[in-house]
Design a protein around this motif. Structure first.
Motif, PDB file in Angstrom:
ATOM      1  N   GLY A 160       0.845  -1.183   0.000  1.00 26.14           N
ATOM      2  CA  GLY A 160       0.000   0.000   0.000  1.00 26.14           C
ATOM      3  C   GLY A 160       0.884   1.238   0.000  1.00 26.14           C
ATOM      4  N   LEU A 161       1.835   1.218   0.927  1.00 25.54           N
ATOM      5  CA  LEU A 161       2.788   2.313   1.172  1.00 25.54           C
ATOM      6  C   LEU A 161       2.095   3.551   1.720  1.00 25.54           C
ATOM      7  CD1 LEU A 161       5.168   1.880  -1.919  1.00 25.54           C
ATOM      8  CD2 LEU A 161       5.187   0.638   0.249  1.00 25.54           C
ATOM      9  N   ASN A 162       0.859   3.839   1.280  1.00 27.79           N
ATOM     10  CA  ASN A 162       0.108   4.901   1.955  1.00 27.79           C
ATOM     11  C   ASN A 162      -0.670   4.284   3.119  1.00 27.79           C
ATOM     12  OD1 ASN A 162      -2.252   3.725   0.939  1.00 27.79           O
ATOM     13  ND2 ASN A 162      -2.302   5.078  -0.836  1.00 27.79           N
ATOM     14  N   LEU A 163      -1.060   5.149   4.070  1.00 25.74           N
ATOM     15  CA  LEU A 163      -1.683   4.661   5.306  1.00 25.74           C
ATOM     16  C   LEU A 163      -2.970   3.886   5.020  1.00 25.74           C
ATOM     17  CD1 LEU A 163      -1.733   4.505   8.365  1.00 25.74           C
ATOM     18  CD2 LEU A 163      -2.855   6.733   8.415  1.00 25.74           C
ATOM     19  N   GLU A 164      -3.791   4.437   4.126  1.00 24.54           N
ATOM     20  CA  GLU A 164      -5.096   3.830   3.849  1.00 24.54           C
ATOM     21  C   GLU A 164      -4.953   2.371   3.385  1.00 24.54           C
ATOM     22  OE1 GLU A 164      -6.928   5.940   0.658  1.00 24.54           O
ATOM     23  OE2 GLU A 164      -8.520   4.438   0.441  1.00 24.54           O
ATOM     24  N   THR A 165      -4.062   2.136   2.424  1.00 25.36           N
ATOM     25  CA  THR A 165      -3.943   0.776   1.882  1.00 25.36           C
ATOM     26  C   THR A 165      -3.190  -0.150   2.829  1.00 25.36           C
ATOM     27  OG1 THR A 165      -3.943   1.780  -0.304  1.00 25.36           O
ATOM     28  CG2 THR A 165      -3.387  -0.547  -0.193  1.00 25.36           C
ATOM     29  N   GLU A 166      -2.216   0.387   3.555  1.00 24.28           N
ATOM     30  CA  GLU A 166      -1.530  -0.448   4.548  1.00 24.28           C
ATOM     31  C   GLU A 166      -2.535  -0.956   5.587  1.00 24.28           C
ATOM     32  OE1 GLU A 166       1.722  -1.588   4.740  1.00 24.28           O
ATOM     33  OE2 GLU A 166       1.810  -0.808   2.697  1.00 24.28           O
ATOM     34  N   LEU A 167      -3.432  -0.062   6.019  1.00 24.40           N
ATOM     35  CA  LEU A 167      -4.437  -0.478   7.003  1.00 24.40           C
ATOM     36  C   LEU A 167      -5.418  -1.475   6.394  1.00 24.40           C
ATOM     37  CD1 LEU A 167      -5.239   2.858   8.883  1.00 24.40           C
ATOM     38  CD2 LEU A 167      -3.788   0.958   9.634  1.00 24.40           C
ATOM     39  N   LYS A 168      -5.748  -1.273   5.118  1.00 25.96           N
ATOM     40  CA  LYS A 168      -6.629  -2.231   4.435  1.00 25.96           C
ATOM     41  C   LYS A 168      -5.994  -3.623   4.445  1.00 25.96           C
ATOM     42  CE  LYS A 168      -7.019  -1.829  -0.133  1.00 25.96           C
ATOM     43  NZ  LYS A 168      -7.430  -1.272  -1.433  1.00 25.96           N
ATOM     44  N   MET A 169      -4.713  -3.692   4.148  1.00 21.92           N
ATOM     45  CA  MET A 169      -4.020  -4.989   4.151  1.00 21.92           C
ATOM     46  C   MET A 169      -3.980  -5.593   5.545  1.00 21.92           C
ATOM     47  SD  MET A 169      -0.784  -4.224   1.615  1.00 21.92           S
ATOM     48  CE  MET A 169      -0.321  -5.939   1.403  1.00 21.92           C
ATOM     49  N   LEU A 170      -3.723  -4.754   6.550  1.00 23.74           N
ATOM     50  CA  LEU A 170      -3.643  -5.279   7.922  1.00 23.74           C
ATOM     51  C   LEU A 170      -5.019  -5.751   8.410  1.00 23.74           C
ATOM     52  CD1 LEU A 170      -1.133  -2.714   9.479  1.00 23.74           C
ATOM     53  CD2 LEU A 170      -0.708  -5.146   9.025  1.00 23.74           C
ATOM     54  N   ARG A 171      -6.091  -5.089   7.948  1.00 29.18           N
ATOM     55  CA  ARG A 171      -7.441  -5.554   8.309  1.00 29.18           C
ATOM     56  C   ARG A 171      -7.734  -6.914   7.665  1.00 29.18           C
ATOM     57  NH1 ARG A 171      -8.983  -0.030   7.668  1.00 29.18           N
ATOM     58  NH2 ARG A 171      -9.723  -0.482   5.558  1.00 29.18           N
ATOM     59  N   VAL A 172      -7.269  -7.081   6.428  1.00 28.74           N
ATOM     60  CA  VAL A 172      -7.439  -8.363   5.735  1.00 28.74           C
ATOM     61  C   VAL A 172      -6.685  -9.470   6.491  1.00 28.74           C
ATOM     62  CG1 VAL A 172      -6.739  -9.587   3.637  1.00 28.74           C
ATOM     63  CG2 VAL A 172      -7.920  -7.389   3.466  1.00 28.74           C
ATOM     64  N   ILE A 173      -5.468  -9.165   6.915  1.00 31.17           N
ATOM     65  CA  ILE A 173      -4.667 -10.145   7.672  1.00 31.17           C
ATOM     66  C   ILE A 173      -5.350 -10.460   9.002  1.00 31.17           C
ATOM     67  CG2 ILE A 173      -2.455 -10.477   8.862  1.00 31.17           C
ATOM     68  CD1 ILE A 173      -1.167  -8.788   6.564  1.00 31.17           C
ATOM     69  N   GLU A 174      -5.883  -9.416   9.648  1.00 29.78           N
ATOM     70  CA  GLU A 174      -6.546  -9.609  10.944  1.00 29.78           C
ATOM     71  C   GLU A 174      -7.788 -10.502  10.812  1.00 29.78           C
ATOM     72  OE1 GLU A 174      -5.664  -8.870  13.877  1.00 29.78           O
ATOM     73  OE2 GLU A 174      -7.512  -9.207  15.004  1.00 29.78           O
ATOM     74  N   ARG A 175      -8.540 -10.283   9.728  1.00 28.96           N
ATOM     75  CA  ARG A 175      -9.751 -11.089   9.500  1.00 28.96           C
ATOM     76  C   ARG A 175      -9.384 -12.565   9.344  1.00 28.96           C
ATOM     77  NH1 ARG A 175     -13.543  -9.524   4.429  1.00 28.96           N
ATOM     78  NH2 ARG A 175     -14.803 -11.425   4.467  1.00 28.96           N
ATOM     79  N   ALA A 176      -8.326 -12.837   8.586  1.00 25.20           N
ATOM     80  CA  ALA A 176      -7.895 -14.229   8.394  1.00 25.20           C
ATOM     81  C   ALA A 176      -7.368 -14.808   9.704  1.00 25.20           C
ATOM     82  CB  ALA A 176      -6.829 -14.297   7.313  1.00 25.20           C
TER      83      ALA A 176
END
Ligand SMILES: [Zn+2]
Length: 426
Positions: A160-176
């Motif tokens: 993501g490199l920007n905050l918005e997409t980095e958080l999106k990725m971390l939310r995806v990881i958290e869900r899994a």
């Protein structure tokens, strides 16, 4: 004593405990032979933890009055710990198979980059993808890893490199992570690359001043859980000083330091990691002798990635030198759009052939030492009483077949079990 248990694995030809005395890692001489029981059984309790391991007749006597939710006859088979993959980039959108063709035809990294490929391609597609799309492809990849025997995996953000997409990725990881059944160690890797239009110093400032405080806030609200902080410490990416600032700030938040170092150029990343108390440093193709000595002393583990060196035709990291100096060596698949491998058995095979590791060294590196690299070797990475009941059963009378049969793991692995529950059966 009578009572219910979750799982009984009976009469295996071999139970590969890996270690049997509560070791948190294996290094030096301890790697010459692993703890293996012949003709043994294993019991997992309803809490998902291992209750007993021992000779089959002794376990039978001890547990003869008890009931089990499931019993599996393991005659002629081997039980090993679930494999631990200590380094992956599994959340992304945008196929890059065409780049593999370009590389095979002789294109260099820079040529691919200039043709609109490389990490910028993945970043663009990952920014555009919805959380749902990212989650679905991530789940499919986790399933493939699981069928290849992985039960605990490190997963990085960083496309993501920007905050918005980095958080999106971390939310995806958290869900899994919450959904299971595979265990996940989550890594914030916002410093994977310097975003277009920024210098490394500006990118580091942005991470320290905006990204990390947001992670802290979301963590304290229980929305996401991040275990590790990562930086790509490399010439032309994050220099040593920016790397130090970011890692130290992450450590101050309670994150474990686990970063990319000394891959393409000698950067003294290993020396820096040892100084900061890094739990793990990955790659190390260009590590110095001083860096190796410092890592051994600091007990910073080396996460070696045989697929990257193989597919990018880089020089191999000096695994033998690290092992001889007492470094804690772990392995990871480095699964990412540029190195598409989800299989730890294949990673172990490559480590043996290309990095000259022995089979016991490779298995320890993909179990107890990989768990150590993630700060989880007190609960994962070996089959010992009190540890989580994560294991695999292979249809072979000797465990080494899992490494020896290159690409044969899908035929060999009959069961994958997490917390004593069958999560895959061939
Ligand atoms: Zn990586």
């Amino acid at each position: 004593m009578a009572g219910g248990h979750r799982l009984l694995l009976e009469n295996a030809q071999q139970v590969v405990m890996v270690c049997a005395r509560g070791e948190r890692f294996l290094a030096r001489d301890a790697l010459h032979s692993l703890a293996v029981l012949e003709g043994a059984s294993l019991v997992v309790g309803t809490d998902g933890f291992i209750k007993a391991i021992g000779r089959a007749d002794a376990i039978q006597t001890l547990f003869s009055e008890e009931t089990f939710e499931e019993r599996i006859d393991c005659s002629g088979k081997c039980i090993l710990p679930g494999l631990v993959d200590a380094h992956t980039h599994p959340v992304w959108a945008g196929e890059r198979v065409h780049e593999f063709a370009m590389k095979l035809a002789g294109a260099t990294y820079m040529e691919i980059h200039q043709a609109g490929g490389g990490i910028n391609f993945t970043v663009e597609h990952t920014r555009q993808a919805s959380e749902e799309e990212l989650f679905c492809s991530f789940q499919q990849r986790l399933q493939c890893m699981m069928r290849a025997g992985t039960t605990l995996v490190e997963c990085k953000s960083g496309y993501g490199l920007n905050l918005e997409t980095e958080l999106k990725m971390l939310r995806v990881i958290e869900r899994a992570r919450r959904q299971g059944p595979i265990g996940i160690s989550a890594t914030y890797c916002g410093a994977h690359s310097v975003p277009k239009g920024k210098t490394a110093t500006e990118a580091a400032d942005e991470i320290i001043n905006n990204h990390l405080p947001k992670l802290k806030e979301l963590g304290s609200r229980g929305e996401i859980h991040v275990d590790n902080i990562d930086v790509f410490c490399e010439k032309g990416v994050f220099d040593l000083n920016s790397t130090r600032r970011i890692l130290q700030s992450g450590k101050d938040l309670g994150l474990q330091i686990n970063f990319h170092g000394d891959e393409l150029h000698p950067m003294k990343a290993a020396e820096l990691g040892a100084e900061l108390g890094a739990q793990a440093i990955s790659h190390l193709e260009e590590v110095s002798d001083e860096g190796i000595a410092a890592m051994a002393t600091a007990r910073s583990s080396a996460v070696l990635l045989p697929t990257t060196a193989y597919m990018l035709r880089l020089k191999q990291p000096r695994a033998r030198k690290m092992l001889d100096e007492g470094v804690i060596v772990a392995l990871g698949s480095d699964f990412n759009p540029n190195a598409y491998c989800l299989s730890m058995p294949m990673v172990m095979h490559l480590a043996c052939v290309n990095m000259r590791m022995s089979m016991p060294e490779a298995l320890a590196a993909a179990t107890i030492n990989a768990a150590y690299a993630l700060g989880k070797s007190h609960t994962h990475g070996s089959l010992e009483v009190g540890k989580q009941g994560d294991l695999i059963i292979i249809n072979s009378s000797r465990w080494e077949h899992l490494i020896y049969q290159f690409g044969g793991h899908h035929e060999l692995i009959e069961y994958v079990i997490a917390k004593g529950k069958v999560i895959y059966k061939k």
